[in-house]
Design an enzyme around this catalytic site. Structure first.
Site, PDB file in Angstrom:
ATOM      1  N   CYS A 194       2.839 -12.557  -0.126  1.00 58.15           N
ATOM      2  CA  CYS A 194       2.000 -13.626  -0.944  1.00 58.15           C
ATOM      3  C   CYS A 194       3.115 -14.778  -1.087  1.00 58.15           C
ATOM      4  O   CYS A 194       2.868 -16.028  -1.433  1.00 58.15           O
ATOM      5  CB  CYS A 194       1.462 -13.148  -2.069  1.00 58.15           C
ATOM      6  SG  CYS A 194       0.494 -11.757  -1.618  1.00 58.15           S
ATOM      7  N   ASP A 206      -3.869  -3.332   4.546  1.00 56.49           N
ATOM      8  CA  ASP A 206      -4.281  -4.120   5.855  1.00 56.49           C
ATOM      9  C   ASP A 206      -4.880  -3.343   6.997  1.00 56.49           C
ATOM     10  O   ASP A 206      -5.564  -3.928   7.736  1.00 56.49           O
ATOM     11  CB  ASP A 206      -3.197  -5.139   6.270  1.00 56.49           C
ATOM     12  CG  ASP A 206      -3.130  -6.195   4.933  1.00 56.49           C
ATOM     13  OD1 ASP A 206      -3.744  -6.395   3.847  1.00 56.49           O
ATOM     14  OD2 ASP A 206      -2.177  -7.148   5.341  1.00 56.49           O
ATOM     15  N   ALA A 251       0.900  -1.141  -0.098  1.00 60.44           N
ATOM     16  CA  ALA A 251       0.064   0.144   0.159  1.00 60.44           C
ATOM     17  C   ALA A 251       0.949   1.448   0.151  1.00 60.44           C
ATOM     18  O   ALA A 251       0.766   2.125  -0.915  1.00 60.44           O
ATOM     19  CB  ALA A 251      -0.869  -0.130   1.241  1.00 60.44           C
TER      20      ALA A 251
HETATM   21  C1  FAD Z   1       1.930 -15.663   3.865  1.00 62.52           C
HETATM   22  C2  FAD Z   1       1.037 -14.677   2.914  1.00 62.52           C
HETATM   23  C3  FAD Z   1       0.441 -15.027   2.054  1.00 62.52           C
HETATM   24  C4  FAD Z   1      -0.480 -13.925   1.453  1.00 62.52           C
HETATM   25  N1  FAD Z   1      -0.916 -14.546   0.172  1.00 62.52           N
HETATM   26  C5  FAD Z   1      -1.728 -13.543  -0.611  1.00 62.52           C
HETATM   27  C6  FAD Z   1      -2.263 -13.698  -1.625  1.00 62.52           C
HETATM   28  O1  FAD Z   1      -2.139 -14.974  -2.303  1.00 62.52           O
HETATM   29  N2  FAD Z   1      -3.219 -12.705  -2.147  1.00 62.52           N
HETATM   30  C7  FAD Z   1      -3.538 -11.780  -1.627  1.00 62.52           C
HETATM   31  O2  FAD Z   1      -4.062 -10.819  -2.289  1.00 62.52           O
HETATM   32  N3  FAD Z   1      -2.907 -11.213  -0.473  1.00 62.52           N
HETATM   33  C8  FAD Z   1      -1.978 -12.163   0.126  1.00 62.52           C
HETATM   34  N4  FAD Z   1      -1.599 -11.851   1.173  1.00 62.52           N
HETATM   35  C9  FAD Z   1      -1.871 -10.365   2.069  1.00 62.52           C
HETATM   36  C10 FAD Z   1      -1.057  -9.543   1.552  1.00 62.52           C
HETATM   37  O3  FAD Z   1       0.555  -9.701   1.636  1.00 62.52           O
HETATM   38  C11 FAD Z   1      -1.247  -8.288   2.369  1.00 62.52           C
HETATM   39  O4  FAD Z   1      -2.395  -7.866   2.177  1.00 62.52           O
HETATM   40  C12 FAD Z   1      -0.436  -7.203   1.967  1.00 62.52           C
HETATM   41  O5  FAD Z   1       1.070  -7.306   1.999  1.00 62.52           O
HETATM   42  C13 FAD Z   1      -0.796  -5.789   2.607  1.00 62.52           C
HETATM   43  O6  FAD Z   1      -0.018  -4.712   2.061  1.00 62.52           O
HETATM   44  P1  FAD Z   1       0.164  -3.482   2.875  1.00 62.52           P
HETATM   45  O7  FAD Z   1       0.984  -2.597   2.459  1.00 62.52           O
HETATM   46  O8  FAD Z   1      -1.367  -2.892   3.583  1.00 62.52           O
HETATM   47  O9  FAD Z   1       0.643  -4.069   4.616  1.00 62.52           O
HETATM   48  P2  FAD Z   1       2.085  -4.872   4.812  1.00 62.52           P
HETATM   49  O10 FAD Z   1       2.471  -5.767   3.469  1.00 62.52           O
HETATM   50  O11 FAD Z   1       1.966  -5.685   6.027  1.00 62.52           O
HETATM   51  O12 FAD Z   1       3.141  -3.886   4.941  1.00 62.52           O
HETATM   52  C14 FAD Z   1       3.232  -3.012   6.066  1.00 62.52           C
HETATM   53  C15 FAD Z   1       4.753  -2.461   6.181  1.00 62.52           C
HETATM   54  O13 FAD Z   1       4.399  -1.346   7.217  1.00 62.52           O
HETATM   55  C16 FAD Z   1       5.661  -1.611   7.961  1.00 62.52           C
HETATM   56  N5  FAD Z   1       5.417  -0.818   9.348  1.00 62.52           N
HETATM   57  C17 FAD Z   1       4.287  -1.159  10.265  1.00 62.52           C
HETATM   58  N6  FAD Z   1       4.378  -0.383  11.090  1.00 62.52           N
HETATM   59  C18 FAD Z   1       5.525   0.603  10.811  1.00 62.52           C
HETATM   60  C19 FAD Z   1       5.956   1.808  11.631  1.00 62.52           C
HETATM   61  N7  FAD Z   1       5.302   2.196  12.505  1.00 62.52           N
HETATM   62  N8  FAD Z   1       7.162   2.275  10.972  1.00 62.52           N
HETATM   63  C20 FAD Z   1       7.648   1.965  10.052  1.00 62.52           C
HETATM   64  N9  FAD Z   1       7.194   0.770   9.210  1.00 62.52           N
HETATM   65  C21 FAD Z   1       6.217   0.377   9.612  1.00 62.52           C
HETATM   66  C22 FAD Z   1       5.898  -3.257   8.316  1.00 62.52           C
HETATM   67  O14 FAD Z   1       7.216  -3.585   8.656  1.00 62.52           O
HETATM   68  C23 FAD Z   1       5.520  -3.649   6.912  1.00 62.52           C
HETATM   69  O15 FAD Z   1       6.781  -3.739   5.967  1.00 62.52           O
HETATM   70  C24 FAD Z   1      -0.767 -12.871   1.996  1.00 62.52           C
HETATM   71  C25 FAD Z   1       0.084 -12.465   2.983  1.00 62.52           C
HETATM   72  C26 FAD Z   1       0.784 -13.372   3.781  1.00 62.52           C
HETATM   73  C27 FAD Z   1       1.447 -13.171   4.966  1.00 62.52           C
END
Ligand code: FAD
Length: 455
Positions: free
Chosen positions: A46, A290, A13
């Site tokens: 993922c 998320d 995101a």
């Molecule tokens: C094993 C696994 C398999 C998956 N398979 C699928 C799939 O097949 N299809 C699908 O659609 N989705 C899948 N997902 C879900 C998908 O990976 C997540 O929905 C997606 O990564 C969310 O992205 P995001 O950027 O919101 O959060 P995240 O990927 O969690 O990234 C958030 C980032 O913020 C950082 N952060 C948090 N707090 C702080 C802070 N205070 N200061 C600095 N940095 C911070 C964290 O370190 C992290 O890197 C899967 C997830 C996992 C774990």
């Protein structure tokens, strides 16, 4: 004057928002700084099960864009920097440098802020939960930690706690690595939050077929540890399961601690509330991925749907709107797919159980067919379930379990739900046919026709 956009969270995101903003504004107009707690940016969580299972051998393959690549693109990425506070009135964040000896902190100003902190694995509050060898899986660094434990400690027995899709993908990965794997879940079937019981039973069979032992309907009471503090067994009311390594697949909760402390509004489901432009309750503070709540277009209810597909789309919306554009994230219909052992498993809309909870009266039709013309080599069984609202006939949900070629068929049904089509319209869709791809009546059409006949 140059504006400053600060991003908290350097994955799907956050970095999608940053990259999109960069495409719309040159560095002289907009400075973009992204803080990421871990060492990686723009990674595929993922892909973690495939890395742990050794289908992907090089961690770099799971990184779509490194910090250095982002920097070359004009985004000032600071990895291993954790944002520890947000002051929305003074418009600054407090940042801790995790690499500095004393964990130095300083304030960083922003004009626009993107909260993209993702989710954290839920850890059941039971004795021994913090033992060494118990892993939650969310970030790429978590994936690296699990793989390292398998590579270096050469464990024999793994227990997966929680039968959601992440738990099941990890179970399969550990079987591939030669471990004896048991799965414990307090519900009666795997994927209980994703599929109805009849479809979940197929998935249970596929897990047993590769040697995963299932202990369903058993909450975990705690973990036994060695004198050195490493996990050695998982306890339930009925048994003690020896474990050298434990993976938690007990779901995730939105990482909203920073937002909450800053006074940014959270919803009843625990995610950050945004409008359809992904702006939070505070002007110029955006959120995506998320950590946010979104609207379910079938039930009309708000919920947290932690999937990468939404994180990327919402990040794009933020990147555009935070730079003066005006686009919307319309909501979701609950589409998801996963590969569990022999099966591709997919769902969209609501299950029968979810429909009942949402007060939607439905009929459900399940059919069995083949993925290709029955005579064509490689034709495999496929089970399709369609859920339709009564008496209107509107399609409100679908689930598919089958071998290769089954899962992506869900996208036709997702499109139908998105467009509020009725099952008799779905049954008449002009879908492609040739023996290597489908029977002359595609299983999707057959299931929709059966649902229409039941109304
Ligand atoms: C094993 C696994 C398999 C998956 N398979 C699928 C799939 O097949 N299809 C699908 O659609 N989705 C899948 N997902 C879900 C998908 O990976 C997540 O929905 C997606 O990564 C969310 O992205 P995001 O950027 O919101 O959060 P995240 O990927 O969690 O990234 C958030 C980032 O913020 C950082 N952060 C948090 N707090 C702080 C802070 N205070 N200061 C600095 N940095 C911070 C964290 O370190 C992290 O890197 C899967 C997830 C996992 C774990």
């Amino acid at each position: 004057m140059t504006e400053r956009l600060v991003v908290v969270g350097g994955d799907a995101a956050g970095m999608t928002a940053a990259a999109r903003a960069r495409r719309r504004r040159v560095p002289d107009e907009l400075e973009i700084v992204a803080f990421e707690r871990g060492p990686f940016t723009s990674y595929s969580a993922c892909g973690i099960p495939y890395f742990v299972g050794d289908l992907v051998t090089d961690i770099d393959e799971l990184v779509a864009r490194t910090p250095e690549e982002h920097r070359r693109n004009g985004i000032d990425v600071r990895t291993e920097h954790e944002v520890v506070g947000i002051d929305v009135d003074r418009r600054r964040v407090r940042v801790r440098d995790l690499l500095s000896a004393g964990g130095e902190e300083r304030d960083e100003p922003f004009d626009q802020l993107v909260v993209a902190t993702g989710a954290v694995p839920f850890r059941p509050d039971v004795p021994g939960i913090d033992a060494d060898g118990i892993f939650g899986v969310q970030t790429l660094a978590d994936g690296v930690a699990v793989r390292r434990a398998i590579d270096e400690r050469a464990p024999n027995r793994a227990v997966i706690v929680g039968g959601g899709y992440i738990g099941l993908e990890m179970a399969e990965a550990l079987v591939r690595r030669g471990l004896e794997v048991a799965l414990i879940d307090l519900t009666e079937q795997p994927l209980a939050a994703t599929l109805d019981a009849d479809m979940g039973a197929l998935v249970a069979d596929a897990l047993r077929a590769v040697g995963v032992t299932l202990h369903m309907g058993e909450p975990v009471d705690g973990f036994d540890t060695t004198d050195g503090g490493a996990v050695r067994a998982v306890r339930t009311a009925r048994r003690m399961l020896p474990a050298d390594v434990v993976v938690l697949g007990t779901g995730v909760r939105p990482e909203t601690r920073l937002a909450e402390a800053a006074g940014i509004a959270l919803g009843d489901t625990g995610g950050i509330v945004t409008d359809s432009r992904m702006e939070t309750s505070v002007d110029g503070v955006w959120a995506a991925g998320d950590c946010v709540e979104t609207i379910d277009l079938v039930t009309g209810r708000r919920g947290v749907v932690p999937l990468g597909t939404h994180a990327n789309k919402q990040g794009r919306v933020v990147g555009i709107n935070a730079t003066g554009g005006d686009v919307r994230f319309p909501g979701v219909v609950g589409t998801a797919a996963s590969k569990i052992c022999a099966y591709e498993v997919a769902r969209t809309g609501v299950t029968e159980r979810e429909a009942a909870r949402a007060g939607i009266d439905v009929v459900a039709a399940t059919i069995e067919a083949t993925s290709r013309a029955g005579y064509f080599p490689g034709a495999e069984p496929i089970t399709v379930k369609v859920v339709a609202e009564r008496p209107t006939g509107r399609i409100v949900g679908a689930q598919i379990v089958g071998e290769e070629g089954a899962g992506k068929r869900i996208d036709v049904l997702a499109t139908a739900i998105w467009n509020r089509m009725h099952v008799d319209e779905v049954a008449g869709l002009d879908l492609s046919y040739a023996p290597p791809f489908a029977p002359v009546w595609d299983p999707v059409l057959v299931a929709a026709r059966k649902a229409a006949s039941m109304l």
